[in-house]
Motif scaffolding. Structure first.
Motif, PDB file in Angstrom:
ATOM      1  N   PHE A 186       0.854  -1.191   0.000  1.00  0.00           N
ATOM      2  CA  PHE A 186       0.000   0.000   0.000  1.00  0.00           C
ATOM      3  C   PHE A 186       0.885   1.235   0.000  1.00  0.00           C
ATOM      4  CE2 PHE A 186      -2.420   3.462   1.696  1.00  0.00           C
ATOM      5  CZ  PHE A 186      -3.676   3.283   1.140  1.00  0.00           C
ATOM      6  N   THR A 187       0.460   2.254  -0.769  1.00  0.00           N
ATOM      7  CA  THR A 187       1.226   3.486  -0.836  1.00  0.00           C
ATOM      8  C   THR A 187       0.291   4.667  -1.053  1.00  0.00           C
ATOM      9  OG1 THR A 187       3.116   4.571  -1.931  1.00  0.00           O
ATOM     10  CG2 THR A 187       1.592   3.358  -3.342  1.00  0.00           C
ATOM     11  N   PHE A 188       0.785   5.857  -0.772  1.00  0.00           N
ATOM     12  CA  PHE A 188       0.034   7.084  -1.053  1.00  0.00           C
ATOM     13  C   PHE A 188       0.624   7.743  -2.291  1.00  0.00           C
ATOM     14  CE2 PHE A 188      -0.816   6.536   3.496  1.00  0.00           C
ATOM     15  CZ  PHE A 188      -2.198   6.686   3.506  1.00  0.00           C
ATOM     16  N   VAL A 189      -0.246   8.118  -3.224  1.00  0.00           N
ATOM     17  CA  VAL A 189       0.176   8.716  -4.490  1.00  0.00           C
ATOM     18  C   VAL A 189      -0.748   9.887  -4.788  1.00  0.00           C
ATOM     19  CG1 VAL A 189       0.563   8.345  -6.949  1.00  0.00           C
ATOM     20  CG2 VAL A 189       0.979   6.478  -5.342  1.00  0.00           C
ATOM     21  N   ASN A 190      -0.183  10.968  -5.286  1.00  0.00           N
ATOM     22  CA  ASN A 190      -0.962  12.173  -5.542  1.00  0.00           C
ATOM     23  C   ASN A 190      -2.103  11.976  -6.528  1.00  0.00           C
ATOM     24  OD1 ASN A 190       1.741  13.799  -4.663  1.00  0.00           O
ATOM     25  ND2 ASN A 190      -0.123  15.002  -4.393  1.00  0.00           N
ATOM     26  N   ASP A 191      -3.294  12.264  -6.110  1.00  0.00           N
ATOM     27  CA  ASP A 191      -4.459  12.556  -6.931  1.00  0.00           C
ATOM     28  C   ASP A 191      -4.545  11.741  -8.222  1.00  0.00           C
ATOM     29  OD1 ASP A 191      -5.537  14.796  -5.198  1.00  0.00           O
ATOM     30  OD2 ASP A 191      -3.479  15.445  -5.535  1.00  0.00           O
ATOM     31  N   ALA A 192      -4.665  12.415  -9.382  1.00  0.00           N
ATOM     32  CA  ALA A 192      -4.914  11.715 -10.646  1.00  0.00           C
ATOM     33  C   ALA A 192      -3.768  10.804 -11.053  1.00  0.00           C
ATOM     34  CB  ALA A 192      -5.188  12.733 -11.761  1.00  0.00           C
ATOM     35  N   TYR A 193      -2.563  11.073 -10.592  1.00  0.00           N
ATOM     36  CA  TYR A 193      -1.422  10.264 -11.027  1.00  0.00           C
ATOM     37  C   TYR A 193      -1.577   8.802 -10.627  1.00  0.00           C
ATOM     38  CZ  TYR A 193       3.345   9.083 -12.318  1.00  0.00           C
ATOM     39  OH  TYR A 193       4.440   8.515 -12.930  1.00  0.00           O
ATOM     40  N   GLN A 194      -2.181   8.550  -9.480  1.00  0.00           N
ATOM     41  CA  GLN A 194      -2.358   7.159  -9.059  1.00  0.00           C
ATOM     42  C   GLN A 194      -3.269   6.410 -10.040  1.00  0.00           C
ATOM     43  OE1 GLN A 194      -4.447   6.549  -5.362  1.00  0.00           O
ATOM     44  NE2 GLN A 194      -5.808   8.287  -5.686  1.00  0.00           N
ATOM     45  N   HIS A 195      -4.288   7.081 -10.547  1.00  0.00           N
ATOM     46  CA  HIS A 195      -5.189   6.441 -11.504  1.00  0.00           C
ATOM     47  C   HIS A 195      -4.495   6.238 -12.854  1.00  0.00           C
ATOM     48  CE1 HIS A 195      -8.567   6.819  -8.742  1.00  0.00           C
ATOM     49  NE2 HIS A 195      -8.171   8.062  -8.521  1.00  0.00           N
ATOM     50  N   ALA A 196      -3.635   7.175 -13.221  1.00  0.00           N
ATOM     51  CA  ALA A 196      -2.843   6.991 -14.435  1.00  0.00           C
ATOM     52  C   ALA A 196      -1.972   5.750 -14.322  1.00  0.00           C
ATOM     53  CB  ALA A 196      -1.984   8.224 -14.705  1.00  0.00           C
ATOM     54  N   MET A 197      -1.463   5.488 -13.120  1.00  0.00           N
ATOM     55  CA  MET A 197      -0.620   4.314 -12.927  1.00  0.00           C
ATOM     56  C   MET A 197      -1.428   3.016 -12.888  1.00  0.00           C
ATOM     57  SD  MET A 197       2.479   5.254 -13.112  1.00  0.00           S
ATOM     58  CE  MET A 197       1.808   6.343 -14.404  1.00  0.00           C
ATOM     59  N   VAL A 198      -2.713   3.089 -12.552  1.00  0.00           N
ATOM     60  CA  VAL A 198      -3.579   1.923 -12.722  1.00  0.00           C
ATOM     61  C   VAL A 198      -3.735   1.620 -14.209  1.00  0.00           C
ATOM     62  CG1 VAL A 198      -5.918   1.007 -12.426  1.00  0.00           C
ATOM     63  CG2 VAL A 198      -4.809   2.233 -10.542  1.00  0.00           C
ATOM     64  N   ALA A 199      -3.990   2.667 -15.011  1.00  0.00           N
ATOM     65  CA  ALA A 199      -4.108   2.471 -16.457  1.00  0.00           C
ATOM     66  C   ALA A 199      -2.814   1.923 -17.053  1.00  0.00           C
ATOM     67  CB  ALA A 199      -4.483   3.792 -17.135  1.00  0.00           C
ATOM     68  N   ALA A 200      -1.691   2.318 -16.474  1.00  0.00           N
ATOM     69  CA  ALA A 200      -0.390   1.866 -16.971  1.00  0.00           C
ATOM     70  C   ALA A 200       0.005   0.491 -16.445  1.00  0.00           C
ATOM     71  CB  ALA A 200       0.686   2.885 -16.596  1.00  0.00           C
ATOM     72  N   GLY A 201      -0.774  -0.057 -15.506  1.00  0.00           N
ATOM     73  CA  GLY A 201      -0.461  -1.363 -14.947  1.00  0.00           C
ATOM     74  C   GLY A 201       0.584  -1.343 -13.853  1.00  0.00           C
ATOM     75  N   ARG A 202       0.965  -0.171 -13.384  1.00  0.00           N
ATOM     76  CA  ARG A 202       1.982  -0.072 -12.328  1.00  0.00           C
ATOM     77  C   ARG A 202       1.351  -0.227 -10.939  1.00  0.00           C
ATOM     78  NH1 ARG A 202       6.661   2.443 -14.354  1.00  0.00           N
ATOM     79  NH2 ARG A 202       7.602   1.765 -12.381  1.00  0.00           N
ATOM     80  N   LEU A 203       0.119   0.220 -10.785  1.00  0.00           N
ATOM     81  CA  LEU A 203      -0.672   0.009  -9.581  1.00  0.00           C
ATOM     82  C   LEU A 203      -1.889  -0.827  -9.959  1.00  0.00           C
ATOM     83  CD1 LEU A 203      -0.687   3.624  -8.079  1.00  0.00           C
ATOM     84  CD2 LEU A 203       0.622   1.679  -7.212  1.00  0.00           C
ATOM     85  N   HIS A 204      -2.453  -1.528  -8.980  1.00  0.00           N
ATOM     86  CA  HIS A 204      -3.621  -2.367  -9.261  1.00  0.00           C
ATOM     87  C   HIS A 204      -4.932  -1.709  -8.867  1.00  0.00           C
ATOM     88  CE1 HIS A 204      -0.381  -5.588  -8.670  1.00  0.00           C
ATOM     89  NE2 HIS A 204      -0.581  -5.440  -9.958  1.00  0.00           N
ATOM     90  N   CYS A 205      -4.853  -0.731  -7.972  1.00  0.00           N
ATOM     91  CA  CYS A 205      -6.065  -0.039  -7.529  1.00  0.00           C
ATOM     92  C   CYS A 205      -5.683   1.329  -6.981  1.00  0.00           C
ATOM     93  CB  CYS A 205      -6.769  -0.861  -6.444  1.00  0.00           C
ATOM     94  SG  CYS A 205      -8.267  -0.103  -5.775  1.00  0.00           S
ATOM     95  N   ALA A 206      -6.568   2.316  -7.193  1.00  0.00           N
ATOM     96  CA  ALA A 206      -6.348   3.672  -6.679  1.00  0.00           C
ATOM     97  C   ALA A 206      -7.649   4.195  -6.091  1.00  0.00           C
ATOM     98  CB  ALA A 206      -5.861   4.598  -7.785  1.00  0.00           C
ATOM     99  N   ILE A 207      -7.535   4.904  -4.959  1.00  0.00           N
ATOM    100  CA  ILE A 207      -8.711   5.326  -4.200  1.00  0.00           C
ATOM    101  C   ILE A 207      -8.669   6.821  -3.939  1.00  0.00           C
ATOM    102  CG2 ILE A 207      -9.969   5.051  -2.025  1.00  0.00           C
ATOM    103  CD1 ILE A 207      -8.442   2.310  -1.807  1.00  0.00           C
ATOM    104  N   ASP A 208      -9.777   7.487  -4.229  1.00  0.00           N
ATOM    105  CA  ASP A 208      -9.994   8.880  -3.835  1.00  0.00           C
ATOM    106  C   ASP A 208     -11.329   8.938  -3.106  1.00  0.00           C
ATOM    107  OD1 ASP A 208      -8.080  11.053  -4.581  1.00  0.00           O
ATOM    108  OD2 ASP A 208      -8.200  10.064  -6.530  1.00  0.00           O
ATOM    109  N   THR A 209     -11.311   9.277  -1.830  1.00  0.00           N
ATOM    110  CA  THR A 209     -12.538   9.259  -1.039  1.00  0.00           C
ATOM    111  C   THR A 209     -13.405  10.492  -1.260  1.00  0.00           C
ATOM    112  OG1 THR A 209     -11.396  10.261   0.838  1.00  0.00           O
ATOM    113  CG2 THR A 209     -11.496   7.847   0.766  1.00  0.00           C
ATOM    114  N   LEU A 210     -12.808  11.583  -1.693  1.00  0.00           N
ATOM    115  CA  LEU A 210     -13.549  12.821  -1.940  1.00  0.00           C
ATOM    116  C   LEU A 210     -13.220  13.329  -3.341  1.00  0.00           C
ATOM    117  CD1 LEU A 210     -13.005  14.680   1.477  1.00  0.00           C
ATOM    118  CD2 LEU A 210     -15.032  13.416   0.743  1.00  0.00           C
ATOM    119  N   MET A 211     -14.232  13.386  -4.208  1.00  0.00           N
ATOM    120  CA  MET A 211     -14.005  13.792  -5.598  1.00  0.00           C
ATOM    121  C   MET A 211     -15.133  14.690  -6.097  1.00  0.00           C
ATOM    122  SD  MET A 211     -11.184  12.406  -6.841  1.00  0.00           S
ATOM    123  CE  MET A 211     -11.106  11.695  -8.487  1.00  0.00           C
TER     124      MET A 211
END
Length: 269
Positions: A186-211
């Motif tokens: 588990f790691t913390f990653v800034n905002d939209a970049y974490q979702h970009a890394m899901v699309a890139a296959g580098r992360l498996h899941c990204a969470i934003d609780t307030l959007m």
């Protein structure tokens, strides 16, 4: 519309990089979120580009609201700087987000990370792509053998707001603690970049609780076109940009598992 959005972020990239180097002036909005002069400048210039290239199309931006319609159903959505605190504190993972929406569903999404000269973008039916200055254009595709369980997955979140760690501005204290304990990593990653890394296959899941809609609209086409899945934290896959939260994942089973763990109405204490 994709080409217009790409034109906008590419036109403003150098100006944004220069502003990042000299960032420091900011103020607080009524909700205590941070706004900088760069937010205002970028949104004004993006609106000017859209006004010339797609006249009459409604534009909804974080800083200047909705123009061209009484209620938003279709048109442009802009977040000039997603991750303003990252921008202010010298973290180069802030982004400019642009989406084109048709009847409440984003069909074009552009996530520009100007400080690292990277753009991730997608249009409905045309795939998800990553452009990095000086490197070949690369299509992003999530692999078919991606994890389906939390225990196998590398998971990220943008912060601890609206969780049991720290409710902050949230109304629901999501159960992030259990997810941190059960994920493979588990790691913390800034905002939209974490979702970009899901699309890139580098992360498996990204969470934003307030959007807000301008936070999530550009992300969704990129995740979908890369082969991933997304929903709100209550599990809804409909009108996600208006859902107030976002979870993206490489597989539907992983997505549903994360939602079950995070959601206090589903997970027992």
């Amino acid at each position: 519309m994709l080409q217009i959005a790409l034109e906008a972020v590419n036109t403003l990239r150098e100006k944004t990089q220069d502003a990042f180097g000299g960032a420091g002036l900011f103020d607080y909005k009524p909700d205590r979120s941070v706004v900088t002069q760069t937010d205002l400048m970028l949104e004004a210039e993006i609106r000017d580009i859209f006004g010339k290239r797609s006249p009459g199309v409604p534009i909804w931006g974080e800083e200047f609201g909705l123009n061209g319609a009484e209620e938003f159903e279709s048109g442009w959505i802009i977040d000039p700087i997603d991750g303003t605190r990252a921008f202010l504190y010298g973290i180069p993972l802030f982004s400019t987000l642009i989406a084109f929406v048709e009847q409440g569903e984003p069909v074009v999404g552009v996530m520009s990370f100007p400080a690292i000269s990277t753009v991730v973008y997608a249009a409905k039916g045309e795939g998800c792509w990553m452009s990095i200055e000086g490197k070949p254009l690369r299509q992003l595709k999530i692999t078919q053998n991606s994890p389906e369980t939390v225990e196998q997955a590398v998971i990220a979140a943008s912060g601890i707001h609206s969780t049991r760690y720290h409710l902050a501005d949230g109304k629901v204290a999501y159960n992030l603690e259990s997810l941190v304990k059960s994920a493979r990593d588990f790691t913390f990653v800034n905002d939209a970049y974490q979702h970009a890394m899901v699309a890139a296959g580098r992360l498996h899941c990204a969470i934003d609780t307030l959007m807000k809609p301008w936070d999530s609209a550009a992300i969704l086409p990129c995740i979908k076109e890369a082969g991933g899945d997304f929903c709100t934290l209550n599990g809804s896959r409909e009108k996600v940009i208006f859902g107030g939260s976002l979870v993206s994942a490489c597989t539907p089973k992983l997505l549903d598992s994360v939602v079950r763990i995070m959601n206090p109405s589903i997970t027992a204490d």
